[in-house]
Design an enzyme around this catalytic site. Structure first.
Site, mmCIF file in Angstrom:
data_model
loop_
_atom_site.group_PDB
_atom_site.id
_atom_site.type_symbol
_atom_site.label_atom_id
_atom_site.label_comp_id
_atom_site.label_asym_id
_atom_site.label_seq_id
_atom_site.Cartn_x
_atom_site.Cartn_y
_atom_site.Cartn_z
ATOM 1 N N ALA A 144 78.620 39.672 47.139
ATOM 2 C CA ALA A 144 78.477 38.672 48.199
ATOM 3 C C ALA A 144 79.874 38.368 48.726
ATOM 4 C CB ALA A 144 77.804 37.430 47.643
ATOM 5 N N GLU A 145 80.344 39.238 49.588
ATOM 6 C CA GLU A 145 81.742 39.136 50.022
ATOM 7 C C GLU A 145 82.056 37.850 50.773
ATOM 8 O OE1 GLU A 145 80.137 41.935 49.879
ATOM 9 O OE2 GLU A 145 81.431 43.258 48.714
ATOM 10 N N HIS B 139 84.745 54.423 52.550
ATOM 11 C CA HIS B 139 85.666 54.206 51.435
ATOM 12 C C HIS B 139 87.082 54.637 51.803
ATOM 13 C CE1 HIS B 139 81.662 54.414 49.560
ATOM 14 N NE2 HIS B 139 82.144 53.630 48.628
ATOM 15 N N GLU C 76 84.064 42.054 42.318
ATOM 16 C CA GLU C 76 82.929 42.779 41.742
ATOM 17 C C GLU C 76 83.413 43.753 40.665
ATOM 18 O OE1 GLU C 76 81.502 44.395 45.399
ATOM 19 O OE2 GLU C 76 81.117 42.397 46.179
#
Ligand SMILES: Cc1ncc(C[n+]2csc(CCOP(=O)(O)OP(=O)(O)O)c2C)c(N)n1
Ligand SMILES: Cc1ncc(C[n+]2csc(CCOP(=O)(O)OP(=O)(O)O)c2C)c(N)n1
Ligand SMILES: [Mg+2]
Ligand SMILES: [Mg+2]
Lengths: 352, 348, 348, 352
Positions: C82-83, C150, C52
């Protein structure tokens, strides 16, 4: 971009009493001011963590959230703080959250717009993974239907998040079970740096509603009343047992994805056009002035109130202590009682 | 919210799982699980079930046979094949006060709901203070010639996630009492049934609908002096068999059944090591970064002074559970492997 | 398939990452990673990147800045969010002979592609014999006030999956040499970069495009006599700092940098323990069923006779990485914690 | 069920030369015979593991796979063994796989239809998780496009699998990148016990193609030539650079989900109607007889050949050794060379 002409503007109809129209202006202006000031603090190195600007999308955020009643629930993303504020978050506690303080909604356990207030404003505490709250909204909506309660769940995600499998699962499931839920897509034309056409192969997201046998509508997210009316219609349909709906609200992300991103990938003229012609805050303010719903003095007063509230919030945040380091493992299990007790306020310093 | 009267005879549609006990009143592990679900649903109408093919069909293993007729489609929900949303649905309804119990058709398919499990379910309460009384259950484990996608032991993944209690019972009474505790727990619980045990092991189980087994309490299944075998799930049965055999050879092995793998009952484990000074950790989950690694590391750190031998580990290698009987047998720890490992330790 | 000539000066669009080295030729960890990617793409046109915002934007951390201009949109592919399909795309193209390197914007979002990673990528070769030369890379780790979503250290999940090599480098030269090895490896490799290190640590890195670092080889970063600190990733730097401080106090700590966490270089670890007889295992991944558990269990089993003290572990508790500085500092092992643990061990 | 009238039947057109029409009959009859015999062996306790019957769906499986060229790739599910056989799997090795022997395609590492033959028939080794091969097909299709090769990837999944997020991700991605791929949904009206209306809220899956801007067609899966023609069209469109397509092929699962399932949840009259009127094998055979493409003798010969092949396969399987227990860890890493070497044939017994 082929959004429709402002419905409300065309009709010159006022869909709400003046006081409520004015309240909408308050949320729009609050959102804008908050966004600008927080960005400034961030740039000055005075705000820790990250910021995800909602600027330019205030019409979407205020419009959809304003259509909800207090008993309805909201499942937002990182970008949707304005919607949460509209739903009732306390600015003071929001700011304490940004500064990692104990009075933030997550008691310092999370930062920035990864926020929520289930027992108050009835908003889900935001998670990053996209669009991970969509399936959760299914469960809340199911609960309302099962109990025969007149509540509605609303979930928001971005244009990019629609490419993710969870988006499909949640819409499909909600339609199979005919649940009272409103699916909002805040189409701000970019997913980080990725434009719409690299995320989905059809002109609009709204048209995908057909694949789930649910109503879908695309509205102009820069005009809050158009958004509000569409949201209201969808919310009330859900409330009456009419099942789920999809709303695509189109605007433009004025700032970068997050505070660090200059967003040079957004064509300059596109941005300038939006800022000049489709500023959701200014156009709405002008509309209310034109309608005579507010005077210039009212607006100035509103602005002064907002600035005062911001300062109060900022002061509150900085005065709130950091969480106690020794509490780090508390609140994981329900039985430790952490979330039912007042948080320890001994605090600690950033230096640790 | 009252307890149903026990109906005698074979269970059918709408009939209690107790009707499926043996004539002398024993319950298989599978029936014990069904009883726990049934009783908790009778007791608390916030409890509901969701999963693929659990209603009309009664579940792939027939655990929820008869439930739809008794509790209706509002409380026994056949879902689409969408594991992320099965978990999301459970979470959202728990936020609204329900107590969902979600069945995964096989524990293998928990990986298909992994993000909602580990990102939402495991982390939400710590960040928000909203309790999520969600139970995720499903058949795990190998030894039934079901190969890679119907044999997994996913407990290390979810025990690592934090925020989810992970239970792996070995006996019917434990399964019943622990599942009831799980449903009454205000935290997320993963309840991993073992399909090899389902219909193989039976015993008397409590009738009292409030008889619970405590979560995070291990149990010494067999007292012994020479070596402690720390294990859980199907391996408990293998370990007990090995211990029996060794008894005749004059070696006394203690078998500790963890029952809950997270949070771990360190005390019972350490007390056993204090007694025997030798530890063999057996798990059916893969060796590398498996539950066995955690147990062994805990013993090594906290019972060091008591150890007379290295902490030995016996677990399958980290690779897909193979189908062929020759390969699956080589893959899984067998009674003979456990026996040999105990002998080696006791000779140290 | 030729090596590009080095362009001097600052890197811009289409310019080599080498241009981003410091004036004296050192590379940050981030630049070293970019160099590895660049050189491997120059060398082998089967190598391509997907992820991405890696193209036009150059990646969330700007690792692939300039790559799109140099290699074009066929080899630097901006993907939808869309992993699962990022992984599927990598797998499918690897089956057809490509060598994909997929970036996850944060390692946290690997959980969103978990099923394709652990069910397909990890298990396909064992079942089919089809090699999958796929590299999954992304920024992991905490200490940068980025909170729960994260900051994750997902290495235990994927090291457990089997079938995927998992690399967690701590230094620029290692990052470069290991990433190049990962790309040339015929097996799936997960390459976990540490975002705290990205711009903090710099050093000279090899210019030779064929200079590789071997996978599954640990490295003694600092020789010592009294205690072995076994660690990896950002914790290597904390451990080195603690060791420096203790040197002055007369305690000599050896620091072993695992570099690859799976498969583990047991030999280097055990050799160090043979020398020092004391082991402290430090990991940034959660404690329960973390990498530290595996390393500690291995030492406890295989170096038992050499141990003069319990194998100590230092890792964060299994809970969401908190945002507040006071909480995150309490959560992560700090230099002072490592120092204290070493002191305690050396006093045993 | 609103499938269209058989196109081919209506037109009395033969879309293929007689030899190929006959070959299709061979695959249909092989599939049926294999399915019936394997079920019998399973019931007798003579077949280990699981069986997932494709009976009633032979028209779908043969029809779509027959439209592929050898260089095209197929990504099937547990239910699609017939499609793999049509694509070229060797019956002997298939049966060795079912019995867990070293000569199975997975060398005993997996069982039953969890099979594939990438370097031969170019099929993906099936995984259970639904529909986990869809995203992988994206990658293969991308490879063809990137290299300018005239190949196509085809993926199959069931009606129930369309509720899963991966299904959406893969379709969406393939359309954004305009990849040469054909998405097949084998709609056999049930997902285990779950009927279509509990899996998706729209009448057909085919109509969902619109949400991805790709052509979608619903065909009668009980008529192999209709399936074949639709598949051929989609495959050739993809091959010519026309991008992805969706094919929904509707039939009925005649047997239970797996060998143990009596499928009492399927309405008896529905099943009987399909078996009586829409048997894809019998109706096609009758058609070829009517067309004069085959004689009764040809059919009997075909049947005899199939039975012979089955017996040979069965014997081959039982004669093939079990894998060596000591090899259990081999083949995980490429560098151990296991998959490049001849497998050890010392074997072992089931008793171990
Ligand atoms: C599953 C997942 N993958 C990647 C990311 C990283 N990420 C954060 S925001 C973002 C872009 C989101 O775009 P969009 O959905 O349009 O929402 P917006 O930020 O524009 O409101 C990405 C890729 C994420 N949060 N979740
Ligand atoms: C992700 C996932 N969840 C659950 C299962 C268990 N399961 C196997 S087949 C099946 C039904 C599949 O139905 P459908 O997609 O219609 O395919 P069919 O078997 O009818 O061909 C289910 C639920 C699975 N394989 N994968
Ligand atoms: Mg967006
Ligand atoms: Mg089906």
């Amino acid at each position: 971009m082929a959004t429709k002409v402002h419905r409300a503007a065309k009709a010159d109809a006022r869909p709400l009493p003046d006081e409520r129209l004015k309240e909408i202006l308050y949320f729009l202006k609050l959102a804008r001011y908050f966004d600008e000031r927080m960005e400034a603090l961030y740039r000055q190195g005075r705000l820790p963590g990250a910021i995800y600007s909602g600027r330019g999308q205030e019409g979407t955020h205020v419009g959809v959230a304003y259509a909800l009643e207090p008993g309805d629930s909201l499942f937002p993303t990182h970008r949707d703080l304005t919607a949460q504020l509209t739903k009732g978050l306390d600015l003071k506690r929001v700011m304490a959250q940004f500064w990692g303080r104990i009075d933030g909604y997550t008691r310092g356990r999370d930062g920035n717009s990864h926020i929520g207030d289930w027992y108050g404003a009835k908003t889900f505490t935001v998670m990053s993974h996209l669009p991970i709250a969509y399936p959760v909204a299914v469960g809340a909506a199911w609960a309302y239907k099962r109990r025969g309660e007149p509540h509605v769940a609303m979930a928001i995600c971005g244009d990019g998040a629609t490419s993710n499998g969870r988006w499909h699962e949640a819409l499909n499931w909600s339609a199979v079970f005919q649940l009272p839920v409103v699916w909002v897509v805040n189409n701000n034309q970019y997913a980080y740096s990725t434009p719409n056409e690299r995320e989905f192969p059809v002109p609009t997201i709204a048209e995908r509603a057909a694949a789930y046998g649910m109503p879908g509508v695309r509205v102009d997210g820069t005009y809050v009343l158009e958004v509000y009316e569409a949201a209201k219609e969808a919310v009330e349909r859900a409330r009456q047992g009419g099942g789920p709906s999809l709303i695509e609200s189109v605007s433009l992300r004025w700032r970068g994805h997050a505070g660090h991103d200059p967003a040079t990938y957004v064509p300059k003229d596109l941005l300038e056009r939006y800022m000049a012609e489709r500023d959701p805050v200014r156009t709405y303010e002008e509309q209310l002035l034109a309608w005579g719903v507010v005077t210039k003095e009212d607006v100035a007063e509103l602005q002064a109130r907002i600035e005062r509230e911001f300062e109060e919030g900022h002061e509150f945040a900085l005065a709130s202590p950091f969480p106690e380091p020794g509490d780090v493992t508390k609140g994981l299990w329900v039985e430790d009682g952490y979330w039912r007790s007042e948080p320890g306020r001994g605090g600690g310093t950033e230096a640790g | 919210m009252t307890t149903a009267t026990v109906e005698a005879g074979a269970a059918g549609h709408g009939a209690e799982p107790r009707g499926k006990r043996t004539e002398d009143g024993q319950a298989t592990y599978l029936v014990a699980i069904a009883e726990a679900l049934w009783e908790e649903m009778e007791r608390d109408d916030r409890v509901y079930l969701l999963g693929e093919d659990i209603g009309v069909y009664g579940g792939a293993f027939k655990v929820t046979e008869g439930f739809l007729d008794r509790f209706g489609p509002d409380r026994v929900i056949d879902t689409p094949i969408a594991e992320e949303t099965i978990v999301g649905m459970a979470v959202g309804s728990a936020m609204e006060g329900f107590r969902p119990v979600a069945e995964f058709q096989y524990a293998d398919f928990m990986s298909s709901g992994f993000d909602e499990i580990t990102t939402v379910l495991a982390r939400y309460h710590y960040r928000s203070g909203v309790p999520l009384p969600v139970v995720l259950r499903g058949p795990s484990g190998g030894g039934v010639r079901a190969s890679s996608f119907h044999s997994i032991n996913p407990e290390p993944w979810f025990a690592h996630a934090g925020g989810i209690k992970v239970i792996c019972p070995a006996f019917p009474a434990d399964a019943k009492g622990l599942l009831k505790s799980a449903i009454r727990d205000d935290n997320p619980v993963m309840f991993l049934e073992h399909k090899w045990i389902y219909r193989r092991i039976k015993e008397p189980v409590p009738d009292d609908p409030d008889a619970l087994e405590p979560i995070s309490v291990a149990r010494v299944r067999r007292e012994g002096r020479d070596v402690s075998v720390i294990t859980y799930g199907a391996m408990v049965h293998k370990a007990l068999e090995a211990a029996e055999e060794l008894e005749r050879a004059g070696i006394s092995a203690e078998v500790v059944d963890l029952r809950t793998v997270y949070p771990l009952d360190e005390e019972t484990v350490l007390r056993s090591i204090e007694k025997t000074s030798r530890a063999l950790v057996v798990s059916e989950s893969y060796r590398f970064v498996g539950i066995g690694a955690e147990v062994a590391a805990t013993i090594a750190e906290k019972a060091f002074e008591h150890l007379d031998a290295p902490v030995a580990r016996l677990s399958p290698p980290n690779l897909p559970v193979p189908f062929s009987p020759t390969l699956e047998d080589a893959f899984l720890p067998q009674v003979a492997d456990i026996r040999t490992a105990i002998e080696r330790l006791s000779a140290w």
